[in-house]
Design a protein around this motif. Structure first.
Motif, PDB file in Angstrom:
ATOM      1  N   LYS A 107       0.622  -0.993  -0.343  1.00 35.25           N
ATOM      2  CA  LYS A 107      -0.098  -0.149  -0.242  1.00 35.25           C
ATOM      3  C   LYS A 107       1.142   1.625  -0.116  1.00 35.25           C
ATOM      4  N   GLU A 108       1.424   1.542   0.686  1.00 36.72           N
ATOM      5  CA  GLU A 108       2.941   2.474   0.994  1.00 36.72           C
ATOM      6  C   GLU A 108       3.954   1.919   0.964  1.00 36.72           C
ATOM      7  N   GLU A 158       1.769   4.948  -3.629  1.00 38.03           N
ATOM      8  CA  GLU A 158       1.097   5.125  -2.523  1.00 38.03           C
ATOM      9  C   GLU A 158      -0.450   4.466  -3.456  1.00 38.03           C
ATOM     10  N   ALA A 188      -3.891   5.440  -3.365  1.00 40.30           N
ATOM     11  CA  ALA A 188      -4.378   6.213  -2.802  1.00 40.30           C
ATOM     12  C   ALA A 188      -5.599   6.919  -3.837  1.00 40.30           C
ATOM     13  N   ASN A 225       0.368  13.933   1.628  1.00 40.13           N
ATOM     14  CA  ASN A 225      -0.108  13.324   2.673  1.00 40.13           C
ATOM     15  C   ASN A 225       0.655  13.031   3.846  1.00 40.13           C
TER      16      ASN A 225
END
Ligand SMILES: Cc1cc2nc3c(=O)[nH]c(=O)nc-3n(C[C@H](O)[C@H](O)[C@H](O)COP(=O)(O)OP(=O)(O)OC[C@H]3O[C@@H](n4cnc5c(N)ncnc54)[C@H](O)[C@@H]3O)c2cc1C
Ligand SMILES: Cc1cc2nc3c(=O)[nH]c(=O)nc-3n(C[C@H](O)[C@H](O)[C@H](O)COP(=O)(O)OP(=O)(O)OC[C@H]3O[C@@H](n4cnc5c(N)ncnc54)[C@H](O)[C@@H]3O)c2cc1C
Lengths: 420, 369
Positions: B240-241, B262, B264, B271
């Motif tokens: 995810k990141e 990321e 998103a 972020n």
């Protein structure tokens, strides 16, 4: 206790802090400057301050106001502000309620020669004089628009400068209407500039006139004014110019507060579209010091849960808003000023981009992509507002940090070496 | 009467610009369309590192073809593209990464790509602001940096361009614009980057967000594009990141500091926690970076595909449609190679490299789960 944080210690922020503290909140007042006062009440702390300002400075001594100077707010993420202090680096300040009172910046319209040394913003000149810059005997031309020109001319004259003229772009007629309007609306002097009348009155006043060009070598030597048809050239040592004020809306925008025409929109309690964020002073519209104070007091009361008491200000507010509208109408900028820069006038001083290069483009985004305008150290904080006036370009979206910041300060303390 | 083009390129990012140029140079009557303006998408917010990467053979072939094409173009138009032949240094932090340096070096040399293995002291003498306990690195001599928005404009010189023209639908040999008008052409190319699925919904491309920070001017602070070897892990893992150290010197004396990855959606807000981690990672490699002034941060969306390779070539679902999209974090580099392969296919030329690994149709054969 409600934790109220106020950004900006100008008249609006001072009034907000005082009212919040009086209503029982725990207040922190942050300002990048070393002292309270903002634009108009800027002082060095050395020479005695006028009684009106003294009253407000005294009020800030309230035990529930924590004064923090030399602190720039560089980012916001509700409910936390990122604050850079000259002394201690970066710090996170949390709030229950936030009051934004960051004031306004001067609008500088570029013209040929504006980058010469000794051509400066009117507000900047005022700050320098108040900070002790020697101007005795200097021949100074003050140009631009709005009552602040008188305040500036008055202060410079008081410090011993010879004001060779005040060039106001608004017409005689709108000035006359404004004069009548102000006396009708508020018999008391609304603009402190009036207080300096005895200093600037002997200076020549040129309504309906604006700057065409500055000439010089190592610094400005001559300034040419025009009224659209005739031009006149004067010898001078310094030019102080400012074509009105533009609200400093970056923080409010970053916080997601609704904006209209670059003004932060507030309800009758100065609440923005974000539940726990209030705003006061020039960021809601340019209206002078009295309106800034009233808005500050209302915001301070509302933010600390005393909305009912804020009702008492309604009449005063109405009258001052009316004045504000008159002010903005009377000093609205004429279209001819859009011709002030010529092809070769540098607009973006960081990247040396000329007006000729920019005016062929379509908007701020193209300017950034194809000329790097606004991408230098000032990040368009100077030129973007001028381009908005000159070419009608909307400003770019605000991104953190709103002021340049040390990379180390953008790393929160809790993060190790960043490995995933 | 609607004008008839030989080819319509939808999307004037670096990939669309490169495709338009390649077809134009082959004598076709081309129009490039963009919903906004040239280079305003992912291209405008990216770093402009032209880099050979060897995650897979396919990636290596496409990036090295592309880099050769860039070198030719950039040497000829050095000023217009802000060409900086600074090379890349892959930085190894431990013995394991130093192993990777050696195997990478062998692989590159096998493909005639000049590299130089650096031990700790030569790394340090080339880049004295790096942390002292690093193990060494791999210098890829001919990698370079260009400025993507200028380059996109250059590529489009002499080509009909329609900005502020959003395409809402692609039909056989025809497109529809937002204003209701249609344009016809034998060939239509979807080069809309991360937005490509908006008009060709079957495309498995997802926006993969990245952050960048630009600093003030500090000439000579760093001279090469520096990337941690761990970057490969960061780019590769579809987690995810992730963040990795990546710094780029600009000719202006400023630096771009990255990078983050990321998923998103399309939220383009900064972020703060990812930004903080990214900068912390960078400072971990270059401690003095902490004292440089950051002027601003922003985000961009890499067009990510499930198998990390771009989608290039005919899309038989719609007659006349070709795809040139999904370049993830390498689209600046591989734009020119992509355009070459696409033109080879359209014009029936012998392909510059084997096009099979990039064919858009591969996803129809092996649909992602
Ligand atoms: C040259 C000049 C002359 C003027 N003359 C007159 C006059 O004669 N009469 C009159 O009525 N009005 C005058 N005005 C207008 C007057 O300044 C405003 O009406 C009044 O000061 C507005 O108050 P404020 O509190 O909204 O903002 P300001 O007084 O501008 O105060 C804002 C404060 O916020 C701080 N700040 C902003 N952003 C940040 C941040 N991110 N972090 C930390 N601190 C921040 C600034 O340092 C500043 O101290 C003049 C303005 C200028 C520029
Ligand atoms: C932070 C970051 C750093 C990067 N650094 C590098 C690097 O150093 N080196 C490298 O090689 N790559 C890098 N990349 C990757 C690279 O930027 C992308 O792969 C590349 O820009 C993709 O280009 P594109 O033309 O496909 O897409 P885009 O640039 O997004 O262009 C697509 C265009 O299509 C237009 N469009 C979209 N929908 C429509 C429609 N319906 N109708 C008409 N027009 C439409 C858009 O307006 C846009 O202009 C980076 C990416 C990021 C995010």
């Amino acid at each position: 206790m409600t934790k109220v944080v106020v950004v900006g210690a100008g008249p609006a922020g001072m009034a907000a802090s005082w009212q919040s503290a009086r209503s029982g909140a725990e207040v922190t007042l942050l300002d990048a400057n070393p002292r309270a006062g903002g634009q108009i009440w800027r002082h060095t702390g050395a020479s005695p301050v006028p009684p009106k300002i003294r009253v407000w400075l005294k009020r800030l001594e309230h035990p529930h106001i924590n004064l923090r100077f030399g602190c720039s707010v560089i980012d916001i993420q509700d409910p936390i502000l990122k604050v850079h202090s000259e002394a201690g680096g970066l710090e996170e300040v949390s709030f229950d309620q936030l009051i934004l009172a960051p004031g306004a910046q001067e609008l500088l319209i570029p013209f040929p020669g504006w980058t010469l040394p000794n051509v400066m913003g009117a507000g900047g000149a005022l700050a320098l004089v108040k900070g002790g810059m020697p101007v005795k005997g200097l021949r100074i031309l003050v140009a631009g628009s709005g009552p602040l020109l008188f305040a500036v001319a008055g202060n410079l004259a008081k410090a011993g400068a010879k004001i060779i003229g005040i060039a106001e772009q608004a017409t005689w007629w709108s000035l006359v209407k404004f004069g009548m309007g102000t006396t009708l609306l508020n018999p008391a002097k609304l603009w402190e500039g009036v207080g300096y009348a005895r200093h600037y009155l002997p200076s020549p006043f040129f309504p309906g006139t604006w700057i065409m060009e500055a000439q010089g070598d190592s610094q400005v030597r001559e300034i040419t004014l025009t009224n659209g048809s005739r031009r006149r050239t004067f010898e001078c040592d310094l030019v102080a110019c400012g074509y009105g004020l533009v609200p400093s809306s970056s923080l409010a925008e970053l916080a997601g507060c609704h904006q209209e025409n670059n003004l932060t929109v507030a309800d009758r309690f100065q609440r923005t579209s974000v539940e726990n964020i209030f705003c006061a002073g020039e960021i809601t519209g340019i209206g002078g010091v009295e309106l800034a104070i009233t808005e500050g007091e209302i915001a301070g009361l509302a933010a600390s849960g005393s909305e009912t008491r804020a009702g008492a200000y309604v009449t005063r507010l109405k009258k001052q808003r009316k004045f504000s509208r008159l002010l903005n109408r009377s000093f609205s900028l004429r279209d001819q000023l859009k011709n002030m820069p010529d092809e070769n006038t540098i607009i973006c001083r960081c990247e040396d981009i000329t007006y000729g290069q920019l005016k062929r483009l379509e908007d701020q985004c193209s300017a950034k992509l194809y000329t790097r305008s606004g991408m230098g150290p000032c990040q368009g904080r100077m030129c973007a507002n001028a381009l908005k006036f000159l070419l009608g370009w909307e400003l770019n979206k605000v991104r953190p940090p709103i002021f340049p910041a040390r990379i180390g300060d953008l790393i929160s303390k809790s993060i190790g070496n960043g490995s995933a | 009467m609607t004008p008839k083009y030989d080819a319509i390129v939808i999307g004037a990012g670096i990939v669309g610009a490169a495709c338009a140029r390649e077809l134009h140079q082959a004598g076709m009557n081309v129009v490039a369309l963009d919903a906004f303006k040239v280079g305003c998408g992912t291209t405008g917010g990216s770093m402009g590192h032209v880099v050979v990467m060897d995650d897979s053979d396919a990636q290596l072939h496409l990036t090295s073809l592309s880099r050769d094409l860039w070198k030719n173009l950039a040497e000829e138009h050095a000023e217009a593209v802000e060409y900086n032949p600074c090379g890349t240094i892959w930085v190894a932090a431990d013995e394991e990464e130093m192993e990777a340096v050696h195997s990478k070096a062998r692989n590159y040399l096998d493909h005639d790509i000049s590299v130089q293995v650096l031990d700790a002291s030569s790394l340090y003498s080339l880049e004295p602001n790096l942390r002292e306990d690093l193990k060494g690195g791999l210098r890829v001599v001919d990698d370079c940096v260009i400025y993507p928005p200028y380059s996109s404009r250059l590529l489009l010189e002499g080509i009909e361009l329609r900005e502020n023209s959003r395409v809402t639908r692609i039909l056989p040999h025809q497109i529809q614009l937002e204003d209701g008008t249609t344009l016809e052409s034998d060939i239509v190319i979807n080069a809309c980057g991360a937005a490509a699925p908006q008009i060709t919904p079957e495309l498995p491309i997802q926006p993969r967000k990245g952050h960048l920070v630009i600093t003030d001017r500090y000439p000579e602070f760093c001279r090469h594009q520096l990337v941690e070897l761990g970057y490969l892990k960061s780019a590769h893992k579809m987690e995810k990141e992730s963040v990795a150290f990546n710094i780029q010197p600009r000719l202006s004396g400023q630096y771009l500091v990255g990078s983050s990855r990321e998923f998103a959606g399309w939220d383009d807000g900064v972020n703060r926690s990812v930004l903080g981690r990214m900068l912390s990672r960078a400072c971990h490699y270059m401690p003095k970076l902490k004292d440089l002034m950051a002027l601003r941060s922003w985000t961009g969306f890499r067009p990510a595909t499930p198998d990390k390779l771009p989608l290039i070539g005919q899309w038989p679902q719609v007659a006349g449609l070709y795809i040139a999209a999904g370049h993830e974090g390498l689209g600046i580099t591989s734009s020119l190679g992509t355009a070459r392969l696409l033109a080879d296919e359209i014009l029936g030329r012998k392909p510059a490299i084997d096009p099979a690994p990039y064919r858009a149709t591969r996803i129809l054969e092996n649909p992602p789960e």
